[in-house]
Motif scaffolding. Structure first.
Motif, mmCIF file in Angstrom:
data_model
loop_
_atom_site.group_PDB
_atom_site.id
_atom_site.type_symbol
_atom_site.label_atom_id
_atom_site.label_comp_id
_atom_site.label_asym_id
_atom_site.label_seq_id
_atom_site.Cartn_x
_atom_site.Cartn_y
_atom_site.Cartn_z
ATOM 1 N N UNK A 1 -10.854 -7.402 6.259
ATOM 2 C CA UNK A 1 -10.720 -8.765 5.762
ATOM 3 C C UNK A 1 -10.245 -8.887 4.323
ATOM 4 N N UNK A 2 -9.558 -7.866 3.818
ATOM 5 C CA UNK A 2 -8.954 -7.996 2.483
ATOM 6 C C UNK A 2 -7.466 -8.271 2.653
ATOM 7 N N UNK A 3 -6.953 -9.153 1.836
ATOM 8 C CA UNK A 3 -5.539 -9.512 1.954
ATOM 9 C C UNK A 3 -4.656 -8.276 1.815
ATOM 10 N N UNK B 1 -1.018 -7.679 -2.476
ATOM 11 C CA UNK B 1 -1.686 -7.217 -3.675
ATOM 12 C C UNK B 1 -0.853 -7.617 -4.884
ATOM 13 N N UNK B 2 -1.415 -7.383 -6.042
ATOM 14 C CA UNK B 2 -0.725 -7.810 -7.260
ATOM 15 C C UNK B 2 0.628 -7.110 -7.420
ATOM 16 N N UNK B 3 0.744 -5.878 -6.856
ATOM 17 C CA UNK B 3 1.988 -5.121 -7.024
ATOM 18 C C UNK B 3 2.475 -4.517 -5.708
ATOM 19 N N UNK C 1 -5.410 -3.139 -8.830
ATOM 20 C CA UNK C 1 -6.542 -4.050 -8.623
ATOM 21 C C UNK C 1 -6.753 -4.343 -7.143
ATOM 22 N N UNK C 2 -8.012 -4.454 -6.733
ATOM 23 C CA UNK C 2 -8.340 -4.752 -5.334
ATOM 24 C C UNK C 2 -7.794 -6.115 -4.946
ATOM 25 N N UNK D 1 0.817 -1.221 0.000
ATOM 26 C CA UNK D 1 0.000 0.000 0.000
ATOM 27 C C UNK D 1 0.847 1.266 0.000
ATOM 28 N N UNK D 2 1.989 1.178 0.660
ATOM 29 C CA UNK D 2 2.801 2.379 0.853
ATOM 30 C C UNK D 2 4.192 2.152 0.277
#
Ligand code: ZN
Length: 471
Positions: free
Chosen positions: A301-303, A306-308, A436-437, A242-243
């Motif tokens: 509850x979202x992993x 992430x893809x990147x 992407x989420x 995320x960061x």
């Protein structure tokens, strides 16, 4: 105080007695637990939430005003030690009565042993150490007939310690050796020889809270918060999707973290897992909760995966100091320049931002050594000016895999990684592009995860409030 005593002595005997009784009764009344004290412990409202404009006491800074008769007063010092085992009343009481009533207790106490601590020196053998302790070769032989003693005592290392207790006759009666922080080998003299056992301390886990606001850089903030280098890296890894810890951190970004500490019989052993964390970067807050599968999910509850990755370079190579100019060598030119430059030392490892296939791994005079990765129909990433390439054309790469090292090949003014992020053929800013989420936790895990998440996030929030209240 002196004046009071002089005045007291001048009073008639009867007045002195009455005054004493009065003082005594007053003391009793003051020390009696009252309902007020009980009520003040209730800092959380009935629905378990905190009001905004209410000042909350640090809830655990209370001490029981009067010990209930027959048991010892147990005070809990602070929020961190909440799960500390309480002082065992039995031992505590024993020690207490032993001082006030030594005659009664004496009968239960074993004869005093002559107990000494011996440190293993370099080049020491068990025989040499036993000899220093005034024991014989036969003692060494007898003790090492025991399998556990043999296994552990014949490989003692410099710095290890042995406790040797002898009786009045100079005979070995007990030997203790800390195998590690949890286990102790105990050898006791019995009627005809020795008996061995291994005692194991109970390991207990406590939750510890830490938080900090970034003033100079993330690393320093972590250190100031009391985190270990390992924990600081773990935190950056948890939020690394995320960061961009290399380029995006700003002064006043802040984080809060709840992690486990392991204690063996009250003694700190090691840090455990990070249980929950919150990171606020440039006003955006991200949360992470550890689930029983060992993975981290957002509080919803979202992993976290992430893809990147936000950055193909670990922050520790680029953010040694908080210097926006240094961290943003191409500020304002991102679009024209079509990429982001990470300035770091030559040789810094460069990671694949996501899994994919290497579509180019080559050299030309402009790009120097370069690697292009195609992730799917939509996404491609490009890494330029590498010193070394570590992947070949056609290779599959995993996310985070080292694909090369940072260099200054091609047309450059200094060593840096030039990184491009292409979405459907268009160059985008990798640090701001909407990605992407991530996947939601498996549907059958949703309900149990929600319980864990709520509990941990409440504990995190609670600790934050306690911190605010105490400042
Ligand atoms: Zn560039």
């Amino acid at each position: 105080m002196g004046k009071v005593i002089t005045l007291f002595k001048l009073l008639p005997k009867l007045h002195q007695i009455l005054l004493c009784i009065l003082v005594f009764v007053t003391l009793i009344i003051i020390l009696m637990p009252s309902d007020d004290v009980q009520a003040s412990k209730q800092t959380v409202s009935s629905n378990g939430e905190y009001g905004l404009n209410t000042r909350y006491e640090v809830p655990l800074a209370f001490r029981t005003p009067t010990p209930p008769s027959g048991s010892e007063a147990i005070s809990i010092e602070n929020a961190e030690s909440r799960k500390q085992p309480l002082v065992q009343p039995s031992t505590h009481r024993k020690a207490h009565t032993a001082t006030t009533n030594p005659v009664v207790e004496q009968a239960n106490i074993a004869p005093v042993l002559n107990e000494k601590h011996f440190q293993v020196k370099s080049g020491d053998t068990l025989a040499a150490l036993f000899s220093r302790a005034g024991l014989t070769a036969k003692d060494v032989y007898d003790v090492t007939q025991l399998p556990k003693a043999k296994k552990n005592l014949l490989k003692i290392m410099p710095g290890d310690a042995l406790v040797i207790a002898k009786n009045d006759g100079g005979q070995l009666v007990q030997l203790r050796y800390h195998i590690d922080k949890i286990s102790t080998l105990v050898v006791n003299r019995v009627d005809n020889g020795y008996k061995e056992s291994i005692t194991t301390k109970t390991v207990e886990t406590r939750n510890k809270f830490a938080n900090a606001t970034i003033k100079s850089n993330f690393w320093n903030a972590g250190v100031v918060a009391g985190l270990t280098p390992n924990q600081i890296m773990q935190l950056a890894t948890i939020f690394g999707w995320d960061i961009d810890f290399a380029l995006d951190l700003r002064k006043d970004d802040h984080f809060a973290i709840l992690f486990e500490e392991e204690y063996a019989d009250g003694e700190f052993l090691r840090n455990g897992n990070i249980l929950a964390a919150e990171f606020t970067n440039q006003g955006d807050s991200y949360t992470a909760v550890r689930y029983k599968d060992g993975s981290y999910y957002s509080a919803e509850g979202r992993s976290m995966r992430k893809a990147f990755l936000r950055s193909p370079v670990d922050f520790k190579y680029v953010s040694s100091s908080f210097n926006p100019r240094r961290l943003h060598p191409v500020t304002g030119q991102v679009k024209a320049h079509r990429g982001v430059d990470y300035v770091a030392k030559v040789g810094t490892p460069i990671k694949a931002a996501g899994k994919g296939r290497v579509i180019k791994s080559s050299y030309n005079q402009y790009n120097g050594n370069y690697v292009f990765i195609r992730h799917n129909d939509t996404y491609t990433t490009k890494y330029l000016h590498l010193k070394k390439r570590k992947v070949k054309k056609g290779a599959s790469v995993k996310q985070g895999q080292i694909i090369g090292t940072l260099g200054s090949t091609g047309r450059v003014t200094g060593a840096h990684l030039h990184y491009e992020f292409i979405v459907n053929g268009v160059h985008r800013n990798p640090r701001t592009v909407k990605l992407p989420k991530s996947e939601a936790i498996a549907s059958k895990e949703k309900a149990p995860f929600a319980i864990v998440s709520k509990k941990l996030m409440t504990e995190l929030e609670h600790n934050k409030l306690v911190q605010i209240a105490s400042h």
